[in-house]
Design a protein around this motif. Structure first.
Motif, PDB file in Angstrom:
ATOM      1  N   ASP A 159       0.735  -1.488  -0.206  1.00  0.00           N
ATOM      2  CA  ASP A 159       0.067  -0.066   0.308  1.00  0.00           C
ATOM      3  C   ASP A 159       0.580   1.474   0.116  1.00  0.00           C
ATOM      4  N   SER A 160       2.028   1.255   0.117  1.00  0.00           N
ATOM      5  CA  SER A 160       3.450   2.260   0.488  1.00  0.00           C
ATOM      6  C   SER A 160       3.264   2.847  -0.964  1.00  0.00           C
ATOM      7  N   ALA A 161       2.746   4.089  -1.524  1.00  0.00           N
ATOM      8  CA  ALA A 161       2.756   5.049  -2.275  1.00  0.00           C
ATOM      9  C   ALA A 161       1.925   6.395  -2.041  1.00  0.00           C
ATOM     10  N   LEU A 162       2.194   6.947  -3.416  1.00  0.00           N
ATOM     11  CA  LEU A 162       1.555   8.060  -3.660  1.00  0.00           C
ATOM     12  C   LEU A 162      -0.246   8.720  -3.742  1.00  0.00           C
ATOM     13  N   TYR A 163      -0.919   8.408  -3.020  1.00  0.00           N
ATOM     14  CA  TYR A 163      -2.192   8.976  -3.027  1.00  0.00           C
ATOM     15  C   TYR A 163      -2.626  10.442  -3.333  1.00  0.00           C
ATOM     16  N   PHE A 164      -3.123  10.405  -4.510  1.00  0.00           N
ATOM     17  CA  PHE A 164      -3.458  12.014  -5.236  1.00  0.00           C
ATOM     18  C   PHE A 164      -4.996  11.915  -5.021  1.00  0.00           C
ATOM     19  N   CYS A 165      -5.530  13.662  -4.666  1.00  0.00           N
ATOM     20  CA  CYS A 165      -6.637  13.292  -4.421  1.00  0.00           C
ATOM     21  C   CYS A 165      -7.099  14.494  -5.650  1.00  0.00           C
ATOM     22  N   ALA A 166      -8.010  14.873  -6.464  1.00  0.00           N
ATOM     23  CA  ALA A 166      -8.415  15.510  -7.891  1.00  0.00           C
ATOM     24  C   ALA A 166      -9.210  16.508  -7.429  1.00  0.00           C
ATOM     25  N   SER A 167     -10.325  17.055  -7.781  1.00  0.00           N
ATOM     26  CA  SER A 167     -11.638  17.696  -8.370  1.00  0.00           C
ATOM     27  C   SER A 167     -12.007  18.390  -9.451  1.00  0.00           C
ATOM     28  N   SER A 168     -13.448  18.383  -9.430  1.00  0.00           N
ATOM     29  CA  SER A 168     -13.797  19.005 -10.639  1.00  0.00           C
ATOM     30  C   SER A 168     -15.342  19.393 -10.117  1.00  0.00           C
ATOM     31  N   LEU A 169     -15.430  20.137 -11.057  1.00  0.00           N
ATOM     32  CA  LEU A 169     -17.104  20.669 -11.219  1.00  0.00           C
ATOM     33  C   LEU A 169     -17.798  20.248 -12.161  1.00  0.00           C
ATOM     34  N   MET A 170     -18.541  18.983 -11.978  1.00  0.00           N
ATOM     35  CA  MET A 170     -19.695  18.870 -13.088  1.00  0.00           C
ATOM     36  C   MET A 170     -20.254  19.618 -14.085  1.00  0.00           C
ATOM     37  N   GLY A 171     -20.096  19.350 -15.058  1.00  0.00           N
ATOM     38  CA  GLY A 171     -20.328  19.878 -16.508  1.00  0.00           C
ATOM     39  C   GLY A 171     -19.987  21.756 -16.509  1.00  0.00           C
ATOM     40  N   ILE A 172     -18.881  22.285 -16.117  1.00  0.00           N
ATOM     41  CA  ILE A 172     -18.321  22.941 -16.041  1.00  0.00           C
ATOM     42  C   ILE A 172     -16.597  22.798 -15.818  1.00  0.00           C
ATOM     43  N   SER A 173     -15.730  23.561 -16.686  1.00  0.00           N
ATOM     44  CA  SER A 173     -14.015  23.743 -17.003  1.00  0.00           C
ATOM     45  C   SER A 173     -13.344  22.308 -17.947  1.00  0.00           C
ATOM     46  N   GLY A 174     -14.996  21.934 -18.522  1.00  0.00           N
ATOM     47  CA  GLY A 174     -14.005  21.703 -19.631  1.00  0.00           C
ATOM     48  C   GLY A 174     -13.596  20.140 -19.757  1.00  0.00           C
ATOM     49  N   ASN A 175     -14.448  19.724 -18.606  1.00  0.00           N
ATOM     50  CA  ASN A 175     -13.749  18.077 -17.952  1.00  0.00           C
ATOM     51  C   ASN A 175     -12.407  17.985 -17.657  1.00  0.00           C
ATOM     52  N   THR A 176     -12.346  19.458 -16.548  1.00  0.00           N
ATOM     53  CA  THR A 176     -10.523  19.219 -16.756  1.00  0.00           C
ATOM     54  C   THR A 176     -10.612  18.632 -14.661  1.00  0.00           C
ATOM     55  N   ILE A 177      -9.823  17.898 -14.175  1.00  0.00           N
ATOM     56  CA  ILE A 177      -9.335  17.557 -13.187  1.00  0.00           C
ATOM     57  C   ILE A 177      -8.011  18.360 -12.431  1.00  0.00           C
ATOM     58  N   TYR A 178      -8.663  18.568 -11.419  1.00  0.00           N
ATOM     59  CA  TYR A 178      -7.006  19.295 -11.015  1.00  0.00           C
ATOM     60  C   TYR A 178      -6.866  18.290  -9.612  1.00  0.00           C
ATOM     61  N   PHE A 179      -5.522  18.139  -9.971  1.00  0.00           N
ATOM     62  CA  PHE A 179      -5.141  17.319  -8.645  1.00  0.00           C
ATOM     63  C   PHE A 179      -3.733  18.052  -7.356  1.00  0.00           C
ATOM     64  N   GLY A 180      -4.221  17.445  -6.219  1.00  0.00           N
ATOM     65  CA  GLY A 180      -3.753  18.155  -5.205  1.00  0.00           C
ATOM     66  C   GLY A 180      -2.562  17.587  -5.400  1.00  0.00           C
ATOM     67  N   GLU A 181      -0.619  17.776  -4.551  1.00  0.00           N
ATOM     68  CA  GLU A 181       0.376  17.492  -4.540  1.00  0.00           C
ATOM     69  C   GLU A 181       0.206  15.796  -3.467  1.00  0.00           C
ATOM     70  N   GLY A 182      -0.540  15.247  -3.462  1.00  0.00           N
ATOM     71  CA  GLY A 182      -0.571  13.851  -3.194  1.00  0.00           C
ATOM     72  C   GLY A 182      -0.018  13.807  -1.618  1.00  0.00           C
ATOM     73  N   SER A 183      -0.410  12.478  -0.656  1.00  0.00           N
ATOM     74  CA  SER A 183       0.075  12.503  -0.001  1.00  0.00           C
ATOM     75  C   SER A 183       0.521  11.037   0.393  1.00  0.00           C
ATOM     76  N   TRP A 184       1.736  11.131   0.815  1.00  0.00           N
ATOM     77  CA  TRP A 184       2.622  10.124   0.606  1.00  0.00           C
ATOM     78  C   TRP A 184       2.171   8.641   2.016  1.00  0.00           C
ATOM     79  N   LEU A 185       2.198   7.360   1.410  1.00  0.00           N
ATOM     80  CA  LEU A 185       2.165   6.760   2.998  1.00  0.00           C
ATOM     81  C   LEU A 185       3.024   5.528   2.078  1.00  0.00           C
ATOM     82  N   THR A 186       4.322   5.704   3.917  1.00  0.00           N
ATOM     83  CA  THR A 186       4.921   4.615   3.516  1.00  0.00           C
ATOM     84  C   THR A 186       4.187   3.923   4.975  1.00  0.00           C
TER      85      THR A 186
END
Lengths: 116, 114
Positions: B85-112
Motif C-alpha cells: 500500500d506504500s504509494a503516493l495517493y492523489f486526490c483530484a477535484s472538478s466541477l461537473m458540467g463546467i471547466s471543460g472536463n478538467t480535473i485538478y490534482f492535489g500534491e498527494g499524500s505519501w504513505l509509507t
C-alpha cells in the motif's frame, strides 16, 4: 492489461528540440485524451486535452496529434526548455455522462530531460 | 487560486495499522477523485464521489473505504495496511458540467507502510 501504452519510457533532448511522446489505446470507447505533466513530489497538472473529433490541437508550445483510425495520439513540445524536464503522462477516459471523464486510465509515463 | 489540499502530506504506518487521508477540493467543486501512484508507476483510479455519493469505482481494495462529506471534503480510510500500500495517493477535484472536463490534482499524500 495496459489499456493505454506510452512510449518512450524516457527521452533526452537538447534545448530547442522537439520531443515527441506517443500513446496508443485499446478501448475505442475512450473519447477524452488529456496529457499531464508531473514534477517530482507534485500532482499531475493538465497540459492539453483532445477529443476524437479533431486531429490536432495546439496550445502554446504543446501540440496533440490524434489519429482515430490508428488509435494513437502524440504530444509534441516545440522549442523545449530545461524547465520542461518532467514526467509526462497521457491518459484517456470515457465521457459517459456524469463524472466518468475523471476516471482516467493513464499511460506508463515518459521521463523527459531537456539539456541546456 | 486555491488548489486541492491534501493532508497529511507524509504518513508512516506499520503493517496492519489503519490510515486516513483527507482531501479538500477546490472551493465550489462537487466531485472528488482518488488515485494511487506506486513508485515509478502511473496513477491508478481508485474511486470518485459526486455530491457526496459514490459515482465510479476502480481498483480500490476492499480494505479501503472512502466518503465525501457535506462540505465536499473527502476521506480515504485504509485498514489492515500492507507493504504494497506504500504509494503516493492523489486526490483530484472538478466541477461537473463546467471547466471543460478538467480535473485538478492535489500534491498527494505519501504513505509509507513499514
Amino acid at each position: 492489461q495496459q489499456q493505454v501504452k506510452q512510449s518512450p519510457q524516457s527521452l533526452i533532448v537538447q534545448k530547442g528540440g522537439i520531443p515527441i511522446i506517443n500513446c496508443a489505446y485499446e478501448n475505442t470507447a475512450f473519447d477524452y485524451f488529456p496529457w499531464y505533466q508531473q514534477f517530482p513530489g507534485k500532482g499531475p497538472a493538465l497540459l492539453i486535452a483532445i477529443r476524437p473529433d479533431v486531429s490536432e490541437k495546439k496550445e502554446g508550445r504543446f501540440t496533440i496529434s490524434f489519429n482515430k483510425s490508428a488509435k494513437q495520439f502524440s504530444l509534441h513540445i516545440m522549442d523545449s526548455q530545461p524547465g520542461d524536464s518532467a514526467t509526462y503522462f497521457c491518459a484517456a477516459s470515457i465521457n459517459a455522462g456524469g463524472t466518468s471523464y475523471g476516471k482516467l486510465t493513464f499511460g506508463q509515463g515518459t521521463i523527459l530531460t531537456v539539456h541546456p | 487560486a486555491a488548489g486541492v489540499i491534501q493532508s497529511p502530506r507524509h504518513l508512516i504506518k506499520e503493517k496492519r495499522e489503519t490510515a486516513t487521508l483527507k482531501c479538500y477540493p477546490i472551493p465550489r467543486h462537487d466531485t472528488v477523485y482518488w488515485y494511487q501512484q506506486g513508485p515509478g508507476q502511473d496513477p491508478q483510479f481508485l474511486i470518485s464521489f459526486y455530491e457526496k455519493m459514490q459515482s465510479d469505482k476502480g481498483s480500490i481494495p476492499d480494505r479501503f473505504s472512502a466518503q465525501q462529506f457535506s462540505d465536499y471534503h473527502s476521506e480515504l480510510n485504509m485498514s489492515s495496511l500492507e507493504l504494497g500500500d506504500s504509494a503516493l495517493y492523489f486526490c483530484a477535484s472538478s466541477l461537473m458540467g463546467i471547466s471543460g472536463n478538467t480535473i485538478y490534482f492535489g500534491e498527494g499524500s505519501w504513505l509509507t507502510v513499514v
